[in-house]
Enzyme design. Structure first.
Site, short mmCIF file in Angstrom:
data_model
loop_
_atom_site.label_atom_id
_atom_site.label_comp_id
_atom_site.label_asym_id
_atom_site.label_seq_id
_atom_site.Cartn_x
_atom_site.Cartn_y
_atom_site.Cartn_z
N TYR A 48 39.00 18.98 56.84
CA TYR A 48 39.20 20.37 57.28
C TYR A 48 38.13 20.76 58.31
O TYR A 48 38.44 21.32 59.37
CB TYR A 48 39.15 21.34 56.10
CG TYR A 48 39.07 22.77 56.54
CD1 TYR A 48 40.20 23.43 57.02
CD2 TYR A 48 37.86 23.47 56.51
CE1 TYR A 48 40.13 24.74 57.46
CE2 TYR A 48 37.77 24.78 56.95
CZ TYR A 48 38.92 25.42 57.42
OH TYR A 48 38.83 26.71 57.87
N ARG A 102 27.40 29.65 53.31
CA ARG A 102 26.80 30.98 53.43
C ARG A 102 27.81 32.09 53.17
O ARG A 102 27.48 33.12 52.56
CB ARG A 102 26.21 31.14 54.83
CG ARG A 102 25.57 32.49 55.11
CD ARG A 102 25.41 32.71 56.60
NE ARG A 102 26.71 32.70 57.27
CZ ARG A 102 26.89 32.52 58.58
NH1 ARG A 102 25.85 32.32 59.37
NH2 ARG A 102 28.10 32.54 59.11
N ARG A 152 40.13 33.99 50.68
CA ARG A 152 40.06 32.76 51.47
C ARG A 152 39.17 31.78 50.73
O ARG A 152 38.09 32.14 50.27
CB ARG A 152 39.50 33.05 52.88
CG ARG A 152 40.34 34.01 53.68
CD ARG A 152 39.78 34.23 55.07
NE ARG A 152 38.41 34.74 55.05
CZ ARG A 152 37.75 35.15 56.12
NH1 ARG A 152 38.32 35.06 57.31
NH2 ARG A 152 36.53 35.62 56.03
N PHE A 201 21.59 24.09 74.48
CA PHE A 201 22.90 24.51 73.99
C PHE A 201 23.21 23.89 72.63
O PHE A 201 23.76 24.55 71.73
CB PHE A 201 23.96 24.11 75.02
CG PHE A 201 25.38 24.38 74.59
CD1 PHE A 201 25.96 25.61 74.81
CD2 PHE A 201 26.14 23.39 73.98
CE1 PHE A 201 27.27 25.86 74.42
CE2 PHE A 201 27.44 23.63 73.59
CZ PHE A 201 28.02 24.88 73.82
#
Length: 417
Positions: A171, A218, A228, A288
Site C-alpha cells: 500500500y 502519527r 479510515r 529536497f
C-alpha cells in the site's frame, strides 16, 4: 506562539529568529516568473495552494528539474484528490483512477464534481496538462508511467485496509514509494544526478515508505475517527478485533505494543535512506530529499512509546523543524540528526515491550550506518548567555508594559478601592 513553544530550547529560538529575519537558504525560491508562461505561473500558484510541506523545497530546485517536479506533484495531487473523494461512487472513481494517466494527453479533460478541498487541480487540469505536454519526453515518460501505476495501485486498496505487513509495504509503495521512484527518475533525467539514482528502485521506494509509514503512525487517531484504517491487521489484530480497540480504556499496554511494533518496522528503512542520500550530488536535490527525511525521524521519535498518539496530536515543534531545515544540508549533518533521534528512541525501549529485541537490533544497525563526527545535540550551553540576555530584555519589556498600563489604569483601580 511558536517562540513560546521553543522557549526552553534557545537554539530553536535562534533558528526561528534567523528564519524569520533572513529566511532559509535551503528553501529559497529560484523561480523566474517573468520568463514563465501564464499557465506555468498558475501551476506554481496551485502548488502553493495545495502543498504545505513541499512547495518551498520544490521551488528551490535547480534548472528545468524544478518545473518537472512541480508538475509531477500537481498531477499526483489531482490523482490523490480523486482517490480521497468519498462522494464519488466506485463505478466512477475506479475507471477514473485507472485512466488518469491518459488525461495528461487530453487537452480538454477536467473534472468539476469533486467535493475535496484541493478540487481546483481537477477543475483546472487543462492548465496542468498543457504544461506537462511541453516537458521533454524523458520527463513526460516518467510522470505518465508513475501516474498509471499509482492509479492502478489505488484501486487495489480502495475498499480494504492492509492485512499483513507485506500488504502495508505494498500500500505504501503505491501511494508513496512510487513517488520516490518517479522523483529519482526525474533527478537522473535532469542530469543533476547519476543514472544510478534513477535506476535503483529499491532505495527510492524506501525513501517514500519511510515518510508514508511515519505519517500513518502519527495520524492514527485522526484516521480512525474518520473511519479510515491504515495500520495493518497483522499488528493490531494481536490485541483486538478492530483498530478502534486500541482506544478503549484499559488497552493502553496493547496499544503501545502495537505502536512500537510499527515504529520498529518503519525504522528498517533508515539504512536505505542514508545510502540514497549518500549518492546525491546536487545540493538542491539533496536538500529536497533530506529535509522530509529528518522531519520523519524526529516525528517517529516523538511517536515511539507515546500514549498521546491515541488521545491527540503528536508533532514536532516548529522551532525544532526550522533548526533541522537549516542544518540538514550535508550527509554528515543528516547522519548526526538521525543519530540524535535514534538514540532518543533507544533510551525509551523497555525490556518489557514485545518488540524490544527487534527494536534494539534495527536501532543498532541505524547507529552503525549513521556514525559521524558531526554532532546535533542541543546547543543550550552555547546559547546560555544569549538566553539570559533575552530573558532580561523580555522582563524589561513586560515591566515597561505594565508600568505604562498602570499609569493609565491606576486612578480607576484606586477609585474602586
Amino acid at each position: 506562539m511558536e517562540l513560546l513553544r521553543s522557549i526552553g530550547h534557545p537554539e530553536e529560538v535562534y533558528a526561528l529568529l534567523k528564519y524569520k529575519i533572513g529566511g532559509c537558504h535551503t528553501t529559497v525560491a529560484k523561480c523566474d516568473y517573468d520568463k514563465m508562461s501564464d499557465n506555468l505561473k498558475t501551476c506554481y500558484e496551485f502548488l502553493k495552494l495545495t502543498s504545505r510541506s513541499f512547495a518551498a523545497v520544490i521551488q528551490a530546485l535547480d534548472g528545468e528539474l524544478r518545473d518537472a517536479v512541480c508538475l509531477f506533484y500537481l498531477v499526483l495531487r489531482a490523482l490523490d484528490t480523486v482517490e480521497d473523494d468519498m462522494s464519488l461512487p466506485n463505478e466512477v472513481k475506479i475507471p477514473m483512477l485507472k485512466d488518469f494517466y491518459s488525461y495528461l494527453e487530453n487537452p480538454q479533460w477536467k473534472f468539476m464534481e469533486s467535493t475535496e478541498k484541493d478540487k481546483i487541480v481537477l477543475e483546472q487540469f487543462p492548465v496542468i496538462s498543457a504544461e506537462f505536454r511541453k516537458l521533454s519526453p524523458i520527463y513526460k515518460e516518467a510522470i505518465s508511467d508513475v501516474t498509471k501505476r499509482m492509479g492502478h495501485g489505488m484501486t487495489v486498496y480502495l475498499d480494504k485496509a492492509p492485512d499483513t505487513l507485506q500488504q502495508w509495504d505494498e500500500y505504501c509503495h503505491y501511494v508513496a514509494g512510487l513517488v520516490g521512484i518517479g522523483l529519482s527518475r526525474l533527478f537522473a533525467a535532469s542530469k543533476l544526478e547519476s543514472e544510478e539514482v534513477g535506476k535503483d528502485d529499491k532505495l527510492a521506494n524506501s525513501m517514500g515508505l519511510f515518510l508514508q509509514k511515519t505519517n500513518i503512525i502519527r495520524d492514527y487517531l485522526e484516521d480512525v475517527q474518520q473511519n479510515r484504517h491504515f495500520w495493518p491487521k497483522q499488528a493490531w489484530g494481536k490485541y483486538g478485533t478492530g483498530q478502534g480497540d486500541l482506544l478503549k480504556p484499559g488497552n493502553q499496554q496493547y496499544a503501545m505494543a502495537c505502536l512500537n511494533e510499527l515504529v520498529t518496522n518503519a525504522l528498517h528503512h533508515v539504512p536505505d535512506v542514508l545510502v540514497y542520500l549518500g549518492r546525491l550530488q546536487n545540493q538542491s536535490v539533496f536538500n529536497f530529499c533530506a529535509i522530509p527525511q529528518v522531519m520523519a525521524i524526529a516525528t517517529l521519535e516523538r511517536c515511539y512509546n507515546n500514549p498521546n498518539i491515541f488521545t491527540g496530536v503528536v508533532k514536532i515543534r516548529k522551532g525544532e523543524a526550522v533548526k533541522m531545515m537549516l542544518q540538514a544540508t550535508s550527509l554528515d549533518s543528516v547522519k548526526a540528526i538521525m543519530t540524535h533521534f535514534t538514540l532518543k528512541i533507544k533510551e525509551r525501549v523497555s525490556p518489557d515491550d514485545p518488540t524490544a529485541p527487534a527494536t534494539s537490533a534495527v536501532i543498532d544497525r541505524c547507529l552503525r550506518l549513521s556514525q559521524t563526527d558531526t554532532v546535533y545535540a542541543s546547543q543550550s550551553e552555547r546559547f546560555f548567555p544569549l538566553y539570559i540576555s533575552c530573558g532580561i530584555l523580555l522582563s524589561a519589556i513586560v515591566w515597561q508594559y505594565y508600568t505604562g498600563l498602570y499609569s493609565i489604569m491606576g486612578p480607576y483601580l484606586e477609585d474602586e478601592k
